[in-house]
Write an enzyme that holds these catalytic residues in place. Sequence first.
Site, PDB file in Angstrom:
ATOM      1  N   ASP A 164      72.118 174.700  49.111  1.00  0.00           N
ATOM      2  CA  ASP A 164      71.351 173.386  48.989  1.00  0.00           C
ATOM      3  C   ASP A 164      70.167 173.619  48.138  1.00  0.00           C
ATOM      4  O   ASP A 164      69.374 174.717  48.331  1.00  0.00           O
ATOM      5  CB  ASP A 164      70.726 172.906  50.435  1.00  0.00           C
ATOM      6  CG  ASP A 164      70.057 171.526  50.349  1.00  0.00           C
ATOM      7  OD1 ASP A 164      70.692 170.776  50.676  1.00  0.00           O
ATOM      8  OD2 ASP A 164      68.894 171.841  50.251  1.00  0.00           O
ATOM      9  N   ASP A 207      72.341 167.245  46.545  1.00  0.00           N
ATOM     10  CA  ASP A 207      71.946 168.703  46.014  1.00  0.00           C
ATOM     11  C   ASP A 207      72.711 169.706  46.971  1.00  0.00           C
ATOM     12  O   ASP A 207      72.021 170.722  47.225  1.00  0.00           O
ATOM     13  CB  ASP A 207      70.370 168.768  46.390  1.00  0.00           C
ATOM     14  CG  ASP A 207      70.051 168.635  47.871  1.00  0.00           C
ATOM     15  OD1 ASP A 207      70.724 168.268  48.698  1.00  0.00           O
ATOM     16  OD2 ASP A 207      68.770 168.502  48.095  1.00  0.00           O
TER      17      ASP A 207
END
Length: 329
Positions: A164, A207
């Site tokens: 992430d 993301d």
Amino acid sequence: MAPGTHIDRRMEKSRTFRLGKPIFMEVPEASAATTLTVCALLALFAHNAFPTVSFGPFFLLICALGAWFVSNRFAVLVGLFIGVIQIQSGHALVLDDNPVVMGLQFCSALAVVLMLGVARAAVELEWRFARIDPLTGAFNRMAFFEAVKSETNRSGITVLLFADLDGLKRVNDDLGHDAGDEALQDFANRVRMTIRSTDIFARVGGDEFVIFLRVGDLASADKVARRLNSELNLKGSSKLGCSIGALVLPDGSSSIDAELKVADRLMYHAKREKLGMVLAMSAKGDLGELTSLAPSTDYGEQQSAVIRARGRDREMAVQDRVHAQVAAS
């Protein structure tokens, strides 16, 4: 890392995973072109040997298959080649005595052939857009599960990494979405330069990225995870860092949904504690108890821990906490 290790790993041969790609799309263009050229030559030879037999439909079929399996340009070239040879040998196909009707017949046949080429290109484009993230070039979530599903029947050590990006929202807010898109592309490029072409790399969220790969032993699993962490977090050229949850599965993947959730929890633990990466291994295939080696930020020191992951409902997954018991070495 020993010299050549990175190159050797990238050159390591591995069975290519399938993504539900239709069989006709997997035929190599070079092989198809060679086969169809040979068929055209054989058909011309047969037509010269048996001039009373009509080979027109067969020639049309060769051109149509050329447009589908190779390209429209190849189909037109093969058609012109067949026409020239037929004219030179005196066996040119006469479609109709009326020039207008003959022209319509020729244009109709040409349109059918060219439409096949266009249809093939459209099918491939649709298939690609349905599985490839257009911004980063990584697989999307659907393609990831398709690819991993084709690998679940194989035994051996598997590494699943959930990454992430840190600070993407701040980049979007401060510098604009174009800068955020550039950061995502930079991240994807750095991942691809580090992993093998046969490793599965996908973007599963705005993301969020996952990497699924196979290694020969536990030492290789540790080395691969640390190399990715070094490339994505420790090098000064990185535009954005990331938090990584790395899950090592000694017996291979058996339930990718459950394993992905565990890797997600490991990533959350790494982000909360600002560790960069948490590397854990399932204990005898039990995802509820993981033996973890989480690298600290101080000169590569390690913390030995046991992480107990408790299953929760999906809606509460974001609130799950990873509990670690640290044993002094």
